[in-house]
Design a protein around this motif. Sequence first.
Motif, PDB file in Angstrom:
ATOM      1  N   ALA A  67       0.846  -1.189   0.000  1.00  0.00           N
ATOM      2  CA  ALA A  67       0.000   0.000   0.000  1.00  0.00           C
ATOM      3  C   ALA A  67       0.877   1.232   0.000  1.00  0.00           C
ATOM      4  O   ALA A  67       2.043   1.192   0.403  1.00  0.00           O
ATOM      5  CB  ALA A  67      -0.899   0.004   1.232  1.00  0.00           C
ATOM      6  N   VAL A  68       0.330   2.353  -0.499  1.00  0.00           N
ATOM      7  CA  VAL A  68       1.023   3.639  -0.471  1.00  0.00           C
ATOM      8  C   VAL A  68       0.032   4.709  -0.019  1.00  0.00           C
ATOM      9  O   VAL A  68      -1.184   4.562  -0.175  1.00  0.00           O
ATOM     10  CB  VAL A  68       1.613   4.012  -1.849  1.00  0.00           C
ATOM     11  CG1 VAL A  68       2.671   3.011  -2.277  1.00  0.00           C
ATOM     12  CG2 VAL A  68       0.529   4.103  -2.909  1.00  0.00           C
ATOM     13  N   ASP A  69       0.560   5.779   0.558  1.00  0.00           N
ATOM     14  CA  ASP A  69      -0.272   6.932   0.899  1.00  0.00           C
ATOM     15  C   ASP A  69      -0.383   7.826  -0.322  1.00  0.00           C
ATOM     16  O   ASP A  69       0.573   7.989  -1.080  1.00  0.00           O
ATOM     17  CB  ASP A  69       0.365   7.721   2.051  1.00  0.00           C
ATOM     18  CG  ASP A  69       0.282   6.979   3.355  1.00  0.00           C
ATOM     19  OD1 ASP A  69      -0.731   6.300   3.602  1.00  0.00           O
ATOM     20  OD2 ASP A  69       1.245   7.065   4.137  1.00  0.00           O
ATOM     21  N   HIS A  70      -1.543   8.420  -0.532  1.00  0.00           N
ATOM     22  CA  HIS A  70      -1.737   9.343  -1.661  1.00  0.00           C
ATOM     23  C   HIS A  70      -1.677  10.750  -1.191  1.00  0.00           C
ATOM     24  O   HIS A  70      -2.031  11.154  -0.188  1.00  0.00           O
ATOM     25  CB  HIS A  70      -3.070   9.079  -2.365  1.00  0.00           C
ATOM     26  CG  HIS A  70      -3.055   7.805  -3.132  1.00  0.00           C
ATOM     27  ND1 HIS A  70      -2.404   7.663  -4.334  1.00  0.00           N
ATOM     28  CD2 HIS A  70      -3.585   6.597  -2.848  1.00  0.00           C
ATOM     29  CE1 HIS A  70      -2.573   6.421  -4.769  1.00  0.00           C
ATOM     30  NE2 HIS A  70      -3.287   5.758  -3.882  1.00  0.00           N
TER      31      HIS A  70
END
Length: 70
Positions: A67-70
């Motif tokens: 997962a990544v932060d936007h």
Amino acid sequence: MKLSARNILKGKVKKIVVGAVNSEVFLELPGGVVVTSIVTKDAVESLGLKEGKEAYAVIKASSVMLAVDH
């Protein structure tokens, strides 16, 4: 030791935090990365885990999510 798991990481036990039922075992890998595993107190005892002892993190998973932060 021969296992079907593809991810076997050798390190040294850096720290063990004993809880009421489970213990957190911190395994330091070459390069300084630390992997933490939660196992039963009985497992710590039966494996003879102590700070400074060599051990293996064996990781077997059918999927790993990223997962990544936007």
